[in-house]
Design a protein around this motif. Structure first.
Motif, PDB file in Angstrom:
ATOM      1  N   ASN A 100      43.796  34.527  44.522  1.00  0.00           N
ATOM      2  CA  ASN A 100      43.190  33.238  44.157  1.00  0.00           C
ATOM      3  C   ASN A 100      43.956  32.029  44.665  1.00  0.00           C
ATOM      4  OD1 ASN A 100      40.941  34.266  42.662  1.00  0.00           O
ATOM      5  ND2 ASN A 100      42.402  34.886  41.081  1.00  0.00           N
ATOM      6  N   LYS A 102      46.503  30.558  43.292  1.00  0.00           N
ATOM      7  CA  LYS A 102      46.844  29.640  42.195  1.00  0.00           C
ATOM      8  C   LYS A 102      48.168  29.969  41.521  1.00  0.00           C
ATOM      9  CE  LYS A 102      42.006  28.762  41.071  1.00  0.00           C
ATOM     10  NZ  LYS A 102      40.940  28.968  40.088  1.00  0.00           N
ATOM     11  N   CYS A 124      44.758  34.402  51.639  1.00  0.00           N
ATOM     12  CA  CYS A 124      44.186  34.366  50.300  1.00  0.00           C
ATOM     13  C   CYS A 124      42.663  34.343  50.368  1.00  0.00           C
ATOM     14  CB  CYS A 124      44.736  33.202  49.490  1.00  0.00           C
ATOM     15  SG  CYS A 124      44.038  31.596  49.846  1.00  0.00           S
ATOM     16  N   ASN A 126      40.699  32.020  48.548  1.00  0.00           N
ATOM     17  CA  ASN A 126      40.247  30.796  47.890  1.00  0.00           C
ATOM     18  C   ASN A 126      40.524  29.621  48.826  1.00  0.00           C
ATOM     19  OD1 ASN A 126      39.712  28.584  46.295  1.00  0.00           O
ATOM     20  ND2 ASN A 126      41.270  29.044  44.747  1.00  0.00           N
ATOM     21  N   SER A 129      42.487  26.601  47.504  1.00  0.00           N
ATOM     22  CA  SER A 129      43.851  26.790  47.013  1.00  0.00           C
ATOM     23  C   SER A 129      44.783  25.708  47.556  1.00  0.00           C
ATOM     24  CB  SER A 129      44.377  28.158  47.454  1.00  0.00           C
ATOM     25  OG  SER A 129      45.776  28.243  47.238  1.00  0.00           O
ATOM     26  N   LYS A 143      36.262  36.925  48.313  1.00  0.00           N
ATOM     27  CA  LYS A 143      36.410  37.661  47.057  1.00  0.00           C
ATOM     28  C   LYS A 143      35.053  37.698  46.377  1.00  0.00           C
ATOM     29  CE  LYS A 143      38.599  37.142  42.523  1.00  0.00           C
ATOM     30  NZ  LYS A 143      37.416  36.801  41.742  1.00  0.00           N
ATOM     31  N   GLU A 153      42.726  40.430  35.374  1.00  0.00           N
ATOM     32  CA  GLU A 153      42.549  39.885  36.726  1.00  0.00           C
ATOM     33  C   GLU A 153      42.816  41.011  37.722  1.00  0.00           C
ATOM     34  OE1 GLU A 153      41.310  37.782  39.371  1.00  0.00           O
ATOM     35  OE2 GLU A 153      43.321  38.406  39.897  1.00  0.00           O
TER      36      GLU A 153
END
Length: 176
Positions: A100, A102, A124, A126, A129, A143, A153
Motif C-alpha cells: 500500500n 503507507k 508498490c 498504490n 503513496s 492490487k 491485511e
C-alpha cells in the motif's frame, strides 16, 4: 447445482489473479525497468526494505540479487532501516517493496535516503503513496480490491512478485 456454483466460484478466484497479472503487465513501464537495471548495475551497495508479508517478496528478490553477485542486504526491522538509511552514500540505493505504500518506517527510510542523495526505487501497488514522490524510480502494480481474509491485511502480493521477477529477469538477461 452445487458443483456448478463451486466451478463458478473457482472461475472468479482464478479471474482475480488473471486480472492482477494483466494489469501489472499493462502498467509496468519497460523503460523504467531498464533504468532500474542500469542503476542496480552501477550501485556500490543495495538495501532492500519491506515490512509484514511483503518481506517474503523482498527476501526472495534479495537472494536472487545475491546469486547474481550484487552487494545487497535486506532489512525488515524498522530500527535497522532507520539507522542504515540515515548513513547511506550517494552510490548506494534503496529498493522498497510495499503493497500500500503507507508504512511509516518505509516512508521515513525513503526520506533518509533522499537526504543522503542515495537513489530510491519503490515497488508498490498504490499510485497515491507518499513513497512515489520520494523515489527516483517507481514501479506501480495493481492490487485487487478483494482481500482474502478481511480481518487482516493479507491481500495478494502477486503484483509485487511479478515486479520483482521482471526486474530480476532483465538483470539475468544483462548478466548473460
Amino acid at each position: 447445482k452445487e458443483s456448478n456454483a463451486q466451478i463458478q466460484n473457482m472461475g472468479e478466484i482464478l479471474n482475480k489473479s488473471l486480472i492482477e497479472a494483466q494489469r501489472v503487465l499493462e502498467q509496468v513501464s519497460l523503460t523504467t525497468v531498464l533504468d532500474i537495471v542500469g542503476v542496480l548495475k552501477e550501485a556500490k551497495r543495495v538495501f532492500v526494505l519491506a515490512r509484514g508479508l511483503t518481506e517474503y517478496v523482498a527476501q526472495e528478490f534479495t537472494l536472487k540479487l545475491q546469486l547474481l553477485d550484487y552487494n545487497v542486504v535486506f532489512f525488515g526491522d524498522p530500527n535497522i532501516m532507520r539507522q542504515k538509511t540515515g548513513n547511506l552514500n550517494s552510490d548506494e540505493i534503496v529498493i522498497i517493496f510495499s503493497l500500500n505504500g503507507k508504512t511509516p518506517e518505509l516512508i521515513e527510510s525513503a526520506r533518509n535516503a533522499n537526504l543522503r542523495s542515495a537513489k530510491v526505487i519503490t515497488c508498490c501497488c498504490n499510485e497515491d503513496s507518499e513513497l512515489i514522490g520520494l523515489s527516483n524510480y517507481n514501479v506501480i502494480g495493481y492490487k485487487h480490491k478483494h482481500d482474502a481474509i478481511q480481518e487482516y491485511e493479507v491481500a495478494s502480493r502477486v503484483a509485487l512478485h511479478m515486479i520483482a521477477r521482471i526486474i530480476i529477469d532483465y538483470l539475468v538477461e544483462e548478466h548473460i
